[in-house]
Design an enzyme around this catalytic site. Sequence first.
Site, mmCIF file in Angstrom:
data_model
loop_
_atom_site.group_PDB
_atom_site.id
_atom_site.type_symbol
_atom_site.label_atom_id
_atom_site.label_comp_id
_atom_site.label_asym_id
_atom_site.label_seq_id
_atom_site.Cartn_x
_atom_site.Cartn_y
_atom_site.Cartn_z
ATOM 1 N N GLY A 10 0.834 -1.211 0.000
ATOM 2 C CA GLY A 10 0.000 0.000 0.000
ATOM 3 C C GLY A 10 0.860 1.249 0.000
ATOM 4 N NE ARG A 13 -5.239 6.037 -0.552
ATOM 5 C CZ ARG A 13 -6.202 5.291 -1.114
ATOM 6 N NH1 ARG A 13 -6.301 5.227 -2.411
ATOM 7 N NH2 ARG A 13 -7.063 4.653 -0.349
ATOM 8 C CB SER A 143 -5.889 0.519 13.960
ATOM 9 O OG SER A 143 -6.702 1.574 14.459
ATOM 10 C CE1 TYR A 156 -8.869 -0.338 9.337
ATOM 11 C CE2 TYR A 156 -9.240 0.460 11.572
ATOM 12 C CZ TYR A 156 -8.473 0.440 10.419
ATOM 13 O OH TYR A 156 -7.324 1.185 10.347
ATOM 14 C CB VAL A 157 -12.279 -3.354 15.718
ATOM 15 C CG1 VAL A 157 -11.778 -3.822 17.078
ATOM 16 C CG2 VAL A 157 -12.491 -1.843 15.716
ATOM 17 C CE LYS A 160 -5.738 -2.011 10.230
ATOM 18 N NZ LYS A 160 -4.514 -2.118 9.429
ATOM 19 C CB ILE A 189 -2.899 8.999 10.784
ATOM 20 C CG1 ILE A 189 -2.360 8.206 11.986
ATOM 21 C CG2 ILE A 189 -1.762 9.583 9.950
ATOM 22 C CD1 ILE A 189 -1.572 9.002 12.991
#
Length: 248
Positions: A10, A13, A143, A156-157, A160, A189
């Site tokens: 990744g 960017r 994260s 997502y959690v 991560k 961020i």
Amino acid sequence: MNRLKAIVTGGTRGIGKAIVEELVKRDSLKMDVAFIYNSSDEKANLLKNELQNSENSIMAIKADVSSFDQTQEAVGKILAEFGTIDVLVNNAGITRDNLLLRMSEQDFDDVISANLKSVFNFTKAVLRPMIKNRSGRIINISSVVGIVGNPGQANYVASKAGVIGLTKSMAKELASRNIKVNAVAPGFINTDMTSKLNEDQQNALSSNIPLGRIGNAEDIAKVVAFLCSPDSDYITGQVIAVDGGLTM
Ligand code: NAD
């Protein structure tokens, strides 16, 4: 002295791009870097041309990090050019936020594949050269929500938090081969991933950050660079939160 060889997923960017730039440009590192991207060839070539000079070697490889076959093929191409891999930074990630009640099975699976299975895919591919060298650094971008949870981000959690578990198991399994595995857990961020939040949401978030500001990609890249350097020789299996104090 041979230049160290790194892979960053990744890389075109956000946080990944800042990591690529830091590994290539930092005087004490000056690594050869292969970065993985999956969308814009134009952006990838732009970054490659910007960083490439007569002394280094920069590779831009298109691959979907969630595909086992594509990742093995990508690392094969990198090994053919670089000969070895010293550093792997698993950074690529996506969000598909929704409350559990409305979250589709597809959105759950996609996030787990892109964020968690990708770490397995790339680690498998680089292990042989690292074990052969009896040396290596793997840095996984997790994260802080993987530590504290977050409503609306169950997929997502989970991915991560999974990255944290994978990091610790890998660190224990690979320590005897002198391969150090750590996770960096960014807080809030400023990147494309977080730009979807409106100004009110951003203000509410930053008012909870003890250091009083939203982080930037370079804040994360500097910690990743430290974890790639000899200065962190005695650190493995750790999760370093880089979050302005948000989750202390
Ligand atoms: P971003 O969306 O700007 O960049 C993510 C990168 O991953 C992009 O280059 C994208 O093309 C790549 N990517 C996504 N899926 C891919 C796939 N299947 N194959 C190949 N490449 C793929 O996000 P970012 O904010 O720079 O996030 C980088 C990492 O940091 C992610 O793992 C993210 O979860 C993590 N993170 C970000 C924040 C934040 O506040 N921005 C906070 C905590 C953790």
